[in-house]
Design an enzyme around this catalytic site. Structure first.
Site, mmCIF file in Angstrom:
data_model
loop_
_atom_site.group_PDB
_atom_site.id
_atom_site.type_symbol
_atom_site.label_atom_id
_atom_site.label_comp_id
_atom_site.label_asym_id
_atom_site.label_seq_id
_atom_site.Cartn_x
_atom_site.Cartn_y
_atom_site.Cartn_z
ATOM 1 N N HIS A 243 41.547 38.746 40.985
ATOM 2 C CA HIS A 243 41.900 39.999 40.314
ATOM 3 C C HIS A 243 41.109 40.098 39.024
ATOM 4 C CE1 HIS A 243 44.307 43.243 38.573
ATOM 5 N NE2 HIS A 243 44.641 43.504 39.820
ATOM 6 N N GLU A 298 47.803 42.319 47.330
ATOM 7 C CA GLU A 298 47.500 42.758 48.695
ATOM 8 C C GLU A 298 47.943 41.760 49.753
ATOM 9 O OE1 GLU A 298 46.983 45.638 48.517
ATOM 10 O OE2 GLU A 298 45.063 46.312 47.722
#
Ligand code: ACO
Length: 355
Positions: A243, A298
């Site tokens: 991320h 996700e």
């Protein structure tokens, strides 16, 4: 100096949400994510985001009722066009259907845009599966109505938790895109469509479908470590990991894991995913020792949406169903408090001109 990727560049002040990447904390209007996900409904959290940004915003209960009515109004608007929209991939059908809505900046426009993905996605999926679309039921909660329109049952609370978990997340790429458009004083539909365009890519909202493909490929291959090692050795990115902001575990991953665990018949799938997750983290640590690559939102999104009954090619569209709340709130905040966003580029002349 060129800020490629705009890392660490602050271009807006917001009261909406804060992502503390070092601590792994997400705050939405003063509440920790853990106080909202699984605790409050999506419509209650959307109302929280919209407070102060939309004239004539009613109280939370009336807002929820009006959102139900907006689902029905959107349905009447798009129903004749659904067969044509269903000939396209579901994300694109949703985007085109959303573009049919008015480009205002008032409460009615905000409600219609909040309702649009929730109405369009189940209807398009059913048509693509050769089934008749199901009209909304305005009296139901937002997530419960989506699950009903999909023709499924049992995943209502999990979907509600998911929509809350992804409703807003600082100045991510799609929210920034929405704010850029809003900074020109264009309408909310224009901003939402910009957000939808940015969300679609695999480096942002397009990862959960590939997460499922990865889990299936690993299950078929049998040896998770060998599969994952070969993938990173080939220069591939492991979907659901890494991320830009979080330098620790994404707090949304845990909220979604808890919601998925509460669903019936997911125990085996979750246990397998946990094994893959642990192996992937170990492989990534060895492969990129200088870089913190942790599980992102996700990974468990894929399991949750699969368990609710969505096909993998619809996962990004369901993400948009939640994030549209944040896009609308940010677009209004930008239009009301910001100024035209207009950065600079540095011109690099052709080699011959420079000589
Ligand atoms: N698997 C393997 N390697 C990775 C991964 C990954 N998932 N993520 C980053 N890396 C590596 C990159 O290859 C790069 O290596 P290098 O320095 O040797 O070139 C290094 O880590 C840094 O990568 P960047 O792309 O610069 O890091 P950034 O902060 O921009 O990446 C991103 C964030 C795009 C999410 C990235 O981690 C990624 O591609 N992850 C996989 C896709 C994914 O899960 N996307 C969903 C993100 S969550 C969301 O947007 C809602």
């Amino acid at each position: 100096m060129v800020h490629n990727g705009l890392d660490d560049v602050v271009v807006a002040e917001t009261v909406l949400s804060d992502v503390d990447g070092a601590a792994g904390r997400l705050t939405i209007r003063g509440f920790a994510l853990e106080q909202l996900a699984g605790q409050r409904s999506f419509e209650a959290v959307a109302h929280l985001l919209f407070e102060g940004f939309l004239p004539a915003l009613p109280g939370p209960d009336a807002f929820a009722r009006q959102l139900g009515e907006a689902r029905r109004a959107v349905w009447h608007r798009v129903e004749p066009l659904l067969p044509a929209l269903a000939t396209r991939p579901v994300y694109d059908g949703m985007r085109v259907g959303t573009a049919l809505l008015d480009d205002g900046t008032d409460l009615a426009s905000a409600l219609a845009l909040l309702a649009a993905p929730a109405v369009l996605v189940p209807a398009l999926l059913r048509l693509q599966a050769g089934e008749a679309p199901i009209a909304p039921e305005p009296g139901l909660g937002h997530a419960a109505d989506v699950v009903r329109m999909l023709g499924k049952s049992g995943g209502e609370a999990a979907l509600d938790c998911y929509l809350v978990t992804v409703c807003d997340h600082g100045l991510n790429a799609s929210t920034f895109a929405a704010r850029v458009v809003a900074s020109t004083q264009a309408g909310l539909a224009s901003s939402v469509l910009a957000g939808m365009g940015a969300l679609k890519g695999p480096l942002h909202g397009g990862a959960p479908g590939p997460v499922l493909a990865m889990l299936d490929a690993i299950a078929a291959a049998g040896d998770a470590e060998a599969w994952l090692r070969a993938a990173v050795d080939d220069g591939e990115r492991l979907m659901g990991f890494g991320h830009r902001i979080y330098r620790t575990r994404d707090p949304r991953a845990d909220a979604l894991k808890a919601a998925v665990r509460a669903l019936p018949r997911t125990a085996g799938r979750v246990a397998f995913a946990e094994q893959v997750e642990a192996t992937a983290l170990a492989v990534l640590r060895q492969h990129k020792p200088g870089r913190v690559l942790e599980t992102n939102v996700e990974f468990y999104t894929a399991l949750l949406l699969e368990a609710v009954g969505f096909p993998a090619d619809a996962f990004t569209a369901v993400f948009a169903m939640g994030r549209v709340a944040g896009w609308i709130a940010h677009a209004r905040e930008q239009a009301l408090t910001g100024r035209l966003i207009r950065p600079q580029s540095r011109y690099v002349p052709p080699a011959s001109a420079a000589a």
